[in-house]
Design an enzyme around this catalytic site. Structure first.
Site, mmCIF file in Angstrom:
data_model
loop_
_atom_site.group_PDB
_atom_site.id
_atom_site.type_symbol
_atom_site.label_atom_id
_atom_site.label_comp_id
_atom_site.label_asym_id
_atom_site.label_seq_id
_atom_site.Cartn_x
_atom_site.Cartn_y
_atom_site.Cartn_z
ATOM 1 N N ASP A 80 0.840 -1.199 0.000
ATOM 2 C CA ASP A 80 0.000 0.000 0.000
ATOM 3 C C ASP A 80 0.875 1.250 0.000
ATOM 4 O OD1 ASP A 80 0.824 -0.492 2.761
ATOM 5 O OD2 ASP A 80 -0.606 1.063 3.349
ATOM 6 N N GLU A 175 0.113 -1.112 5.637
ATOM 7 C CA GLU A 175 1.179 -0.746 6.568
ATOM 8 C C GLU A 175 1.168 0.740 6.865
ATOM 9 O OE1 GLU A 175 5.359 0.539 7.670
ATOM 10 O OE2 GLU A 175 4.042 1.171 6.031
#
Length: 420
Positions: A80, A175
């Site tokens: 991400d 994350e």
């Protein structure tokens, strides 16, 4: 190097921005586009036991090619990108043989990446840089890490003469919003230890990070016609401002470095009747971390005491939640895993830069879940913004470090030169 460039660009042009306001995992469905691509790519290069679960966690195995029993190691990156800046429609540009001068990212908007402000650029004169077009982040955090892990596994598969034990790779969602390790199955991963490829400058090797907490403080008020407000109105926005001003001067991200902790106001909204302040609290030292959290509560208590008679009840409330802790406590007892990475870098002529992380990684959470997990450089700079860039040579060096760690783990343990 073109192979690395092509792989990296194929990742960053997929929008994987995460969303802290979502309750799903991954927090955005678009992250699964890259997750599925990664799973397919691992199979294509010859990895085994490739899986992607319903939450988007991707895992794969490179089987051992040595007879001796050696530890299983892992490498982890997140796919991400940060919601702090747009990750949609990324248009990377390759700058070959960087001349050490200004790089015009966007002429129309006068956005320039300049070594006069970003001095680290001068470290990469003569190298190949990948930059943004000035309208989005790049996504080297952490798609450089993805590129490095996949490329290193591909290299080991194509060069079976390089000895290595069993290697596990893992790619995580979310994350950037602090949830990357939430649903990571450490038992399924099955590694003795791992490394996140999520650092910045070449040589970075980190096994200390902040203890972290998030705080939300809500302030109440009383709205009265301003012409008749004397002694009656309570403006919650002004109380919120008093709270911010009561935080220690000079203890902000822009005024601290190294092991110095901070308070960071990340959100402020309000009206006369109600205002909210959001901040994050960071410190490497646990005692200082606890003291910082206590200070937030103490400031709120003082505000409530001040307005107790006028408001009649608590005018401010604070919700403080721990987010993650310093991995040092879990890594120091197995310090050989840091020593191993340090030796790998030195063997490759890379000067290790061992320093504390002024932030957190999946690794700090994983370390407390039973998977000790130091952090290694991925090569990018200026993360989470339009000035982000990554030298391709740094990506190659990170690939080399992964390969060397794998080799040292196998040969070192088989010869008894590395302690477990």
């Amino acid at each position: 190097m073109q192979h690395l460039i092509d792989r990296f660009i194929s990742y960053v042009t997929i929008d994987t921005e995460s969303d802290a306001n979502s309750n799903t995992t991954p927090s955005t469905k678009k992250q699964l586009v890259l997750a599925n691509k990664l799973a397919d790519e691992l199979k294509t290069i010859g990895m085994t036991e490739v899986t992607i679960d319903k939450n988007g966690y991707v895992m794969g195995t490179l089987p051992s090619n040595v007879k001796e029993k050696v530890p299983t190691i892992g490498f982890v990156s997140h796919y991400d990108t940060s919601p702090d800046f747009s990750g949609a429609n990324v248009k990377p540009r390759v700058v070959k043989n960087y001349d050490g001068g200004d790089i015009v990212l966007n002429k129309k908007r006068n956005i320039v990446l300049s070594p006069s402000y970003f001095k680290d650029l001068l470290l990469y004169k003569g190298q190949t840089l990948i930059v943004t077009d000035g309208t989005t982040l790049l996504g080297a955090d952490d798609k450089a890490g993805l590129t490095e892990i996949v490329s290193a596994m591909e290299y080991l598969i194509q060069n079976p003469h390089i000895k290595h034990g069993k290697i596990r790779v893992g790619f995580t969602p979310d994350e950037e919003i602090g949830r990357g390790a939430d649903l990571f199955d450490v038992k399924k991963f099955g590694a003795d230890w791992a490394y996140t490829m999520d650092g910045s400058q070449v040589g970075e090797l980190e096994y200390e990070n902040f203890n972290a907490a998030g705080a939300k403080i809500t302030f109440k008020g009383k709205s009265v016609h301003p012409g008749y407000a004397k002694g009656k109105m309570i403006n919650s926005m002004l109380i919120a401002n008093d709270f911010i001003n009561a935080l220690p001067a000079g203890e902000t991200p822009q005024e601290t470095k190294g092991y110095e902790g901070f308070f960071h106001v990340v959100g402020l909204s309000g009206s006369i009747e109600e205002s909210k302040v959001e901040l994050i609290i960071r410190d490497h030292d646990m005692k200082k971390f606890e003291a910082r959290k206590k200070l937030v509560h103490d400031i709120v208590k003082n505000i409530n005491k001040k307005f107790a008679k006028q408001f009649g009840e608590d005018i401010a409330t604070a919700e403080v939640k721990d987010q993650y802790y310093n991995m040092r406590e879990k890594v120091v007892p197995v310090m050989h895993i840091v020593d191993l990475a340090e030796k790998a870098m030195k063997d490759l002529g890379i000067k290790p830069l061992i320093k504390p992380i002024r932030g957190g990684t999946d690794g700090c959470r994983l370390s407390y879940m039973g998977l000790p997990c130091p952090n290694i450089f991925a090569g990018g700079h200026n993360f989470h913004g339009k000035y982000e860039y990554v030298p391709v040579e740094s990506i190659q060096k990170a690939v080399d470090v992964i390969v060397r760690i794998a080799e040292l783990t196998a040969t070192g343990f088989s010869k008894g030169s590395v302690k477990k």
